[in-house]
Design a protein around this motif. Structure first.
Motif, short mmCIF file in Angstrom:
data_model
loop_
_atom_site.label_atom_id
_atom_site.label_comp_id
_atom_site.label_asym_id
_atom_site.label_seq_id
_atom_site.Cartn_x
_atom_site.Cartn_y
_atom_site.Cartn_z
N PRO A 136 0.80 -1.36 -0.17
CA PRO A 136 -0.03 0.02 -0.15
C PRO A 136 0.92 1.45 0.04
N GLY A 137 0.77 2.10 -0.94
CA GLY A 137 1.38 3.41 -1.06
C GLY A 137 2.71 3.35 -1.73
N ALA A 147 22.71 5.71 -15.91
CA ALA A 147 24.23 5.41 -15.16
C ALA A 147 23.94 4.72 -13.78
N LEU A 148 22.54 4.97 -13.28
CA LEU A 148 22.23 4.54 -11.79
C LEU A 148 21.47 3.16 -12.05
N ALA A 149 20.89 2.65 -13.06
CA ALA A 149 20.07 1.65 -13.31
C ALA A 149 20.93 0.36 -12.77
N ALA A 150 20.24 -0.38 -11.89
CA ALA A 150 20.90 -1.82 -11.31
C ALA A 150 19.52 -2.70 -11.10
N PRO A 151 20.00 -4.09 -11.38
CA PRO A 151 19.12 -4.98 -11.09
C PRO A 151 18.73 -5.20 -9.78
N ARG A 152 17.87 -5.70 -9.35
CA ARG A 152 17.30 -5.90 -8.04
C ARG A 152 18.18 -7.00 -7.43
N LEU A 153 18.39 -7.11 -5.90
CA LEU A 153 19.27 -7.93 -5.15
C LEU A 153 18.91 -9.17 -5.76
N ASP A 154 20.12 -10.16 -5.76
CA ASP A 154 19.90 -11.57 -5.94
C ASP A 154 18.96 -12.16 -5.07
N THR A 155 19.14 -11.88 -3.63
CA THR A 155 18.57 -12.20 -2.33
C THR A 155 17.86 -11.06 -1.83
N PRO A 156 16.45 -11.03 -1.74
CA PRO A 156 15.90 -9.89 -1.19
C PRO A 156 16.05 -9.82 0.31
N ARG A 157 15.95 -8.68 0.81
CA ARG A 157 16.05 -8.67 2.42
C ARG A 157 14.81 -9.12 3.00
N LYS A 158 14.95 -9.39 4.13
CA LYS A 158 13.44 -9.95 4.79
C LYS A 158 12.85 -8.79 5.48
N ARG A 159 13.67 -7.53 5.88
CA ARG A 159 13.12 -6.52 6.34
C ARG A 159 13.80 -5.13 5.92
N VAL A 160 13.02 -4.25 5.24
CA VAL A 160 13.29 -3.05 4.86
C VAL A 160 12.67 -2.09 5.60
N ALA A 161 13.38 -1.09 6.11
CA ALA A 161 12.64 -0.06 6.86
C ALA A 161 11.63 0.86 5.97
N ALA A 162 10.67 1.23 6.59
CA ALA A 162 9.67 2.31 6.10
C ALA A 162 10.50 3.47 5.62
N VAL A 177 5.94 1.21 4.07
CA VAL A 177 6.07 0.36 5.04
C VAL A 177 6.94 -0.56 5.45
N VAL A 178 7.42 -1.04 6.55
CA VAL A 178 8.40 -2.07 6.59
C VAL A 178 7.83 -3.36 5.91
N SER A 179 8.66 -3.97 5.18
CA SER A 179 8.39 -4.96 4.47
C SER A 179 9.61 -5.61 3.89
N PRO A 180 9.71 -7.02 3.30
CA PRO A 180 10.62 -7.50 2.54
C PRO A 180 10.96 -6.78 1.30
N GLY A 181 12.29 -6.73 0.75
CA GLY A 181 12.50 -5.94 -0.68
C GLY A 181 13.77 -6.22 -0.89
N GLY A 182 13.91 -6.23 -2.43
CA GLY A 182 14.99 -6.41 -3.01
C GLY A 182 15.55 -5.28 -3.71
N TRP A 183 15.00 -4.26 -3.59
CA TRP A 183 15.76 -2.85 -4.34
C TRP A 183 17.19 -2.55 -3.65
N ASN A 184 18.01 -1.69 -4.68
CA ASN A 184 19.06 -1.35 -4.06
C ASN A 184 18.76 -0.02 -3.18
N LEU A 185 19.24 -0.14 -2.03
CA LEU A 185 18.88 1.00 -1.11
C LEU A 185 19.79 2.05 -0.87
N ILE A 186 19.34 3.38 -1.14
CA ILE A 186 20.45 4.44 -1.34
C ILE A 186 20.40 5.44 -0.27
N GLY A 187 19.15 5.36 0.62
CA GLY A 187 18.72 6.63 1.69
C GLY A 187 17.54 6.31 2.19
#
Length: 234
Positions: A136-137, A147-162, A177-187
């Motif tokens: 949601p949201g 130049a910043l494009a990057a594939p998702r992580l091979d192994t998604p994290r179990k917990r990504v902070a909101a 919201v707090v959830s699993p996720g496989g994106w490259n986190l930058i901030g």
């Protein structure tokens, strides 16, 4: 535009306007969405926009599949984008830091850029909200600098902070919201992206535009941000 109508379910049709994702699609998508909502009226159960498609879920008790398809054909006949259409513009403050954005260094290495240049390139663009989904949201935005494009992580994290801001391919997003996720986190942003008390729940809607504004840790905390470092697996 290459308009096609595809069957998704007995009470659901997919209107495909384009074959490729592009920022120039959005005025057409917004115009088509408005026409379809008007044409179906109370007979529309849900209309779900995406990058290139609109999923039309209609009331089968009052419309047959043939009637629904006829409504779509009539509504979208002679479709033209409305140059005046457009959503809201949002500015999301972001604290770009390795403690909450561990892939900052990875993206810098992949692109041959410095971390500060990665931050600059991500925050200097204005992004379009193409679709909502996953959580949601959760707003899928683009397009990021190639130049910043990057594939998702091979192994998604179990917990990504909101509030975590990430990149996947040429998309960018912030986790509402707090959830699993496989994106490259930058901030991380302190902005409240999902609120049950808000009309529509989500801060952003398809057609909106978003800018990310870099802030330091002190300003991030002042705005209500949680600076708890992200747990990185050993």
């Amino acid at each position: 535009m290459n308009l096609r109508v595809e069957v998704v379910a007995i009470d659901c049709l997919m209107v495909r306007l384009f074959d490729a994702i592009a920022e120039a699609n959005m005025p057409w998508m917004l115009a088509a969405s408005e026409r379809l909502r008007t044409a179906f009226g109370a007979r529309l159960i849900d209309l779900v926009p995406s990058y290139t498609t609109l999923m039309v879920h209609y009331d089968l008790q009052v419309l047959s599949p043939a009637q629904a398809r006829e409504l779509i054909d009539t509504a979208l006949g002679g479709l033209t984008p409305d140059s005046r259409s457009g959503g809201q513009r949002h500015v999301l403050p972001v604290w770009y830091d390795l403690s909450v954005g561990p892939e900052l260094s990875l993206l810098a290495q992949r692109s041959g850029l410095s971390v500060s240049e990665v931050i600059r390139r991500h925050s200097e663009r204005e992004y379009q909200v193409f679709a909502l989904g996953f959580a949601p949201g959760f707003a899928f935005m683009g397009l990021v600098d190639e130049a910043l494009a990057a594939p998702r992580l091979d192994t998604p994290r179990k917990r990504v902070a909101a509030g975590s801001v990430g990149i996947a391919e040429r998309q960018t997003a912030a986790y509402p919201v707090v959830s699993p996720g496989g994106w490259n986190l930058i901030g991380r942003t302190p902005s409240r992206l999902f609120d049950r008390e808000r009309d529509g729940y989500s801060l952003m809607q398809p057609g909106d535009s978003v800018c990310f504004a870099a802030v330091d840790r002190a300003e991030f905390i002042r705005l209500g941000g949680d600076d708890t470092p992200l747990e990185v697996p050993a």
